[in-house]
Write an enzyme that holds these catalytic residues in place. Structure first.
Site, PDB file in Angstrom:
ATOM      1  N   ASP A  14       0.842  -1.192   0.000  1.00 60.56           N
ATOM      2  CA  ASP A  14       0.000   0.000   0.000  1.00 60.56           C
ATOM      3  C   ASP A  14       0.876   1.239   0.000  1.00 60.56           C
ATOM      4  O   ASP A  14       2.037   1.199   0.409  1.00 60.56           O
ATOM      5  CB  ASP A  14      -0.912  -0.004   1.231  1.00 60.56           C
ATOM      6  CG  ASP A  14      -2.181   0.823   1.033  1.00 60.56           C
ATOM      7  OD1 ASP A  14      -2.339   1.396  -0.059  1.00 60.56           O
ATOM      8  OD2 ASP A  14      -2.997   0.883   1.955  1.00 60.56           O
ATOM      9  N   GLY A  15       0.286   2.329  -0.453  1.00 60.14           N
ATOM     10  CA  GLY A  15       0.958   3.618  -0.443  1.00 60.14           C
ATOM     11  C   GLY A  15       0.056   4.649   0.196  1.00 60.14           C
ATOM     12  O   GLY A  15      -1.157   4.462   0.279  1.00 60.14           O
ATOM     13  N   GLU A  54       1.512   4.141  -4.309  1.00 61.51           N
ATOM     14  CA  GLU A  54       0.943   2.804  -4.519  1.00 61.51           C
ATOM     15  C   GLU A  54       1.829   1.974  -5.445  1.00 61.51           C
ATOM     16  O   GLU A  54       2.107   0.795  -5.167  1.00 61.51           O
ATOM     17  CB  GLU A  54      -0.460   2.922  -5.124  1.00 61.51           C
ATOM     18  CG  GLU A  54      -1.491   3.622  -4.253  1.00 61.51           C
ATOM     19  CD  GLU A  54      -2.092   2.714  -3.198  1.00 61.51           C
ATOM     20  OE1 GLU A  54      -1.645   1.557  -3.076  1.00 61.51           O
ATOM     21  OE2 GLU A  54      -3.010   3.169  -2.498  1.00 61.51           O
ATOM     22  N   ASP A  76      -5.445  -2.345  -2.243  1.00 63.78           N
ATOM     23  CA  ASP A  76      -6.701  -1.603  -2.220  1.00 63.78           C
ATOM     24  C   ASP A  76      -6.717  -0.487  -3.260  1.00 63.78           C
ATOM     25  O   ASP A  76      -7.636   0.332  -3.280  1.00 63.78           O
ATOM     26  CB  ASP A  76      -6.981  -1.039  -0.824  1.00 63.78           C
ATOM     27  CG  ASP A  76      -5.915  -0.051  -0.355  1.00 63.78           C
ATOM     28  OD1 ASP A  76      -5.302   0.628  -1.190  1.00 63.78           O
ATOM     29  OD2 ASP A  76      -5.698   0.048   0.865  1.00 63.78           O
ATOM     30  N   HIS A 130      -9.842   0.235   4.680  1.00 65.05           N
ATOM     31  CA  HIS A 130     -10.471   0.848   5.858  1.00 65.05           C
ATOM     32  C   HIS A 130     -11.797   0.199   6.227  1.00 65.05           C
ATOM     33  O   HIS A 130     -12.797   0.871   6.473  1.00 65.05           O
ATOM     34  CB  HIS A 130     -10.669   2.350   5.634  1.00 65.05           C
ATOM     35  CG  HIS A 130      -9.422   3.054   5.181  1.00 65.05           C
ATOM     36  ND1 HIS A 130      -8.226   2.952   5.869  1.00 65.05           N
ATOM     37  CD2 HIS A 130      -9.173   3.823   4.092  1.00 65.05           C
ATOM     38  CE1 HIS A 130      -7.304   3.661   5.230  1.00 65.05           C
ATOM     39  NE2 HIS A 130      -7.850   4.188   4.161  1.00 65.05           N
ATOM     40  N   ASP A 142      -1.426  -0.668   5.020  1.00 62.80           N
ATOM     41  CA  ASP A 142      -2.008   0.670   5.029  1.00 62.80           C
ATOM     42  C   ASP A 142      -1.472   1.474   6.214  1.00 62.80           C
ATOM     43  O   ASP A 142      -1.074   2.634   6.075  1.00 62.80           O
ATOM     44  CB  ASP A 142      -3.535   0.555   5.106  1.00 62.80           C
ATOM     45  CG  ASP A 142      -4.212   1.906   5.305  1.00 62.80           C
ATOM     46  OD1 ASP A 142      -4.396   2.610   4.301  1.00 62.80           O
ATOM     47  OD2 ASP A 142      -4.558   2.246   6.450  1.00 62.80           O
TER      48      ASP A 142
END
Length: 234
Positions: A14-15, A54, A76, A130, A142
């Site tokens: 994730d970024g 990302e 995501d 989330h 995340d």
């Protein structure tokens, strides 16, 4: 580089960008049981967009895992996934131009990822971000990326870093399962906004000063920090 451990390795990346563009960071996590982090790494990017963060996270993950190992990557980011699975073949055929004839954004990163994907078995799996009961590996990535973006420091299992703190963007599981709250007056709202908790992990406030595990912290507009640094719109 993470070598062959079993038939397939499950990972997430994730970024994060605080402002898009703004202070950014990346993170990846590899699991042995598909749920808990066995190895992870995160790092800062200075000022960058969320899309750059990302893609960088994916590139760092692919670099860290032995290409002979079959890999499942949970993400995501619809953009990063489509960039390397759906759009990339057409971009290459068009000389790295979009269907509209414009240069492909973040081409250098996409080219590097394309080379890292060549000849290896990688399955991409989209997971929503989330969520209260969301994918635990994506949640870990995340949180690590968000922390890297905020503090602009590298972290990871190889460095002996503590697990990244909870993300302020993910609702608490207990709160989500409660029934709709009764109507509260102004006094109750004021008490809620002034709530403090004990920090489970050390972190850094938006003011730039750090706080220790066990220290009282309060919710700020962009995360957690010192109670005295709480903003009016928190």
């Amino acid at each position: 580089m993470i070598g062959r451990m079993r038939e397939r390795v499950v990972a997430a990346c994730d970024g994060a960008s605080k402002g898009n563009p703004g202070p950014a960071g990346w993170a990846w996590v590899v699991s042995d049981d598909e749920r808990t982090a066995a190895r992870w790494e995160s790092g800062p990017l200075g000022r960058a967009t969320n899309n750059v963060a990302e893609l960088t996270a994916l590139e760092r993950l692919l670099t860290a895992v032995d290409p002979d190992v079959a890999l499942e990557v949970r993400m995501d980011s619809q953009y990063a996934m489509k960039a390397v699975t759906t759009w990339l073949p057409g971009w290459k055929r068009n000389g790295w131009k979009t269907a509209a004839g414009k240069p492909v954004a973040n081409q250098e990163l996409v080219v590097r990822i394309d080379a890292l994907l060549d000849g290896r078995s990688v399955e991409f799996r989209y997971v929503p971000a989330h969520q209260v009961d969301g994918d635990p590996l994506n949640d870990f990535a995340d949180r690590a990326a968000s922390q890297a973006a905020t503090v602009q420091e590298a972290a990871g299992s190889a460095l002996g870093s503590p697990e990244p703190p909870p993300s302020p963007d993910t609702p608490a599981a207990g709160a989500a399962r409660k029934k709709a709250p009764r109507r509260a007056g102004a006094g109750a709202a004021a008490r809620s906004s002034s709530r403090t908790i004990k920090a489970k992990f050390p972190g850094r406030c938006l003011c730039g000063r750090s706080y220790a595990a066990g220290e009282s912290i309060a919710k700020n507009a962009q995360g957690w920090g010192h109670p005295e640094c709480r903003t009016a719109d928190a």
